[in-house]
Design an enzyme around this catalytic site. Structure first.
Site, PDB file in Angstrom:
ATOM      1  N   LYS A 250      -3.502  -5.177   3.752  1.00  0.00           N
ATOM      2  CA  LYS A 250      -2.748  -4.553   2.669  1.00  0.00           C
ATOM      3  C   LYS A 250      -3.018  -5.290   1.358  1.00  0.00           C
ATOM      4  O   LYS A 250      -3.001  -6.513   1.302  1.00  0.00           O
ATOM      5  CB  LYS A 250      -1.256  -4.606   2.982  1.00  0.00           C
TER       6      LYS A 250
ATOM      7  N   LYS B 140       5.484 -13.165   5.259  1.00  0.00           N
ATOM      8  CA  LYS B 140       5.243 -14.050   4.119  1.00  0.00           C
ATOM      9  C   LYS B 140       5.260 -15.522   4.527  1.00  0.00           C
ATOM     10  O   LYS B 140       4.428 -16.310   4.060  1.00  0.00           O
ATOM     11  CB  LYS B 140       6.273 -13.770   3.022  1.00  0.00           C
TER      12      LYS B 140
ATOM     13  N   LYS C 166      -0.783  -9.355  -4.039  1.00  0.00           N
ATOM     14  CA  LYS C 166      -1.034 -10.588  -4.798  1.00  0.00           C
ATOM     15  C   LYS C 166      -0.860 -11.810  -3.909  1.00  0.00           C
ATOM     16  O   LYS C 166      -1.552 -12.807  -4.069  1.00  0.00           O
ATOM     17  CB  LYS C 166      -0.081 -10.654  -5.991  1.00  0.00           C
TER      18      LYS C 166
END
Length: 320
Positions: free
Chosen positions: A189, A110, A192
């Site tokens: 993958k 992330k 959002k």
């Protein structure tokens, strides 16, 4: 067998949410003791506006109910309605080595994608461990990318139990190998965070636009096409039985159709599959009080399980 899972209300639900988690939950309701929560604390790592978080939470609840979560069969609640989870999160933090969190793949992925690094994001696996351990879960259905988080929960529980006795149950992960990682429109993958989703409750125009954006190669229309690594095929097959998959493979192999034709086919599959769910979703969105009542009752059921476990933790650690 107690099965537990949760999903963040950090935006509109997409096919990855459904096939990697929600469908498993719905299927498990008839054979397992199903615990399912909306992870609104977790969503704070990506949603900062109060109005949006609240709206997303209620919409997520409406969506889960529309997609088949039955509050009579499952314990269904919002994470923040069971405050003990934050208490256990803090207690477990004392038993979590820094190195364990530093090795977490999700945090690295992330931050590499540009998501701001902060303590909430870094300690995310500890809160997830609290979610799991507070309810004595036996099994946690996850995608492959979440296996490590269940393993971290086990590691923390083992460390706690080594000091205080067998208080926390060690969970196991469960992965459906066929849909463990649902591809997004770019082949990565579906997430959002990556902006590559196909939304379950999108209107017809938005759905068509999202599916049209799926990345494909430039093979000429008349030529045979590779289906195994085609993003369109790998999403479409989630809706198809083995016979229908073979039929689609044959269409790819004989040529004469372009990727645009396969995208149109996928659009029809998605639209028809969620037809009934769209109608139920609209109903629940227009009846928020009914949804809130369902969640309140679910939280009460969840607390009855959580409180004895938390009391054992308090006694073991000397919390007054």
């Amino acid at each position: 067998m107690r099965v537990l899972t949760g999903l963040q209300p950090s935006g509109k639900l997409h096919l990855g949410n459904y096939f990697a988690s929600i469908k498993q939950m719905v299927d498990a309701q008839n054979s397992s003791e199903m615990f399912m929560f909306i992870a609104n604390y977790h969503a704070m790592t990506s949603v900062s506006e109060a109005k949006i978080l609240r709206q997303n939470t209620l919409e997520a609840a409406a969506a889960f109910l529309a997609l088949g979560i039955d509050p009579e069969k499952s314990t269904f609640w919002v994470q923040s309605d069971v405050k003990e989870v934050l208490e256990l999160y803090w207690v477990l933090s004392q038993y979590t080595p820094m190195g364990l969190l530093e090795r977490a793949h999700s945090y690295k992925d992330k931050t590499a994608k540009g998501i701001a690094a902060n303590h909430g994001l870094f300690s995310y696996p500890v809160l997830m461990a609290a979610d799991i351990l507070l309810f004595g879960a036996d099994v946690v259905p996850v995608g492959k990318d979440q296996i490590q988080h269940v393993e971290i929960a086990r590691d923390i529980a083992i460390k706690f139990n080594n000091e205080h006795g067998e208080i926390l149950k060690l969970p196991k992960h469960k992965v459906d190998e066929n849909v463990a990682t649902v591809p997004g429109t770019d082949g990565a993958k579906m997430s959002k965070s990556y902006g590559n989703t196909i939304d379950i409750f999108a209107d017809a125009k938005t759905l068509k636009k999202q599916i049209s954006s799926i990345v494909t190669d430039a093979t000429p229309l008349e030529a045979p096409k590779e289906w195994a690594n085609c993003n369109v095929y790998n999403i479409a097959k989630l809706f198809l039985d083995e016979g229908a998959q073979r039929d689609l493979q044959a269409r790819y192999e004989r040529g004469g159709e372009g990727h645009g034709h396969f995208k149109m086919y996928l659009n029809e599959l998605v639209w028809e599959y969620f037809k009934d769910a769209r109608e139920k979703f609209e109903y629940y969105c227009n009846n928020a009080k009914e949804v809130e009542q369902i969640l309140s009752q679910g939280a009460e059921k969840a607390r009855k399980i959580a409180m004895p476990i938390m009391q054992n933790v308090r006694t073991a650690t000397g919390i007054y």
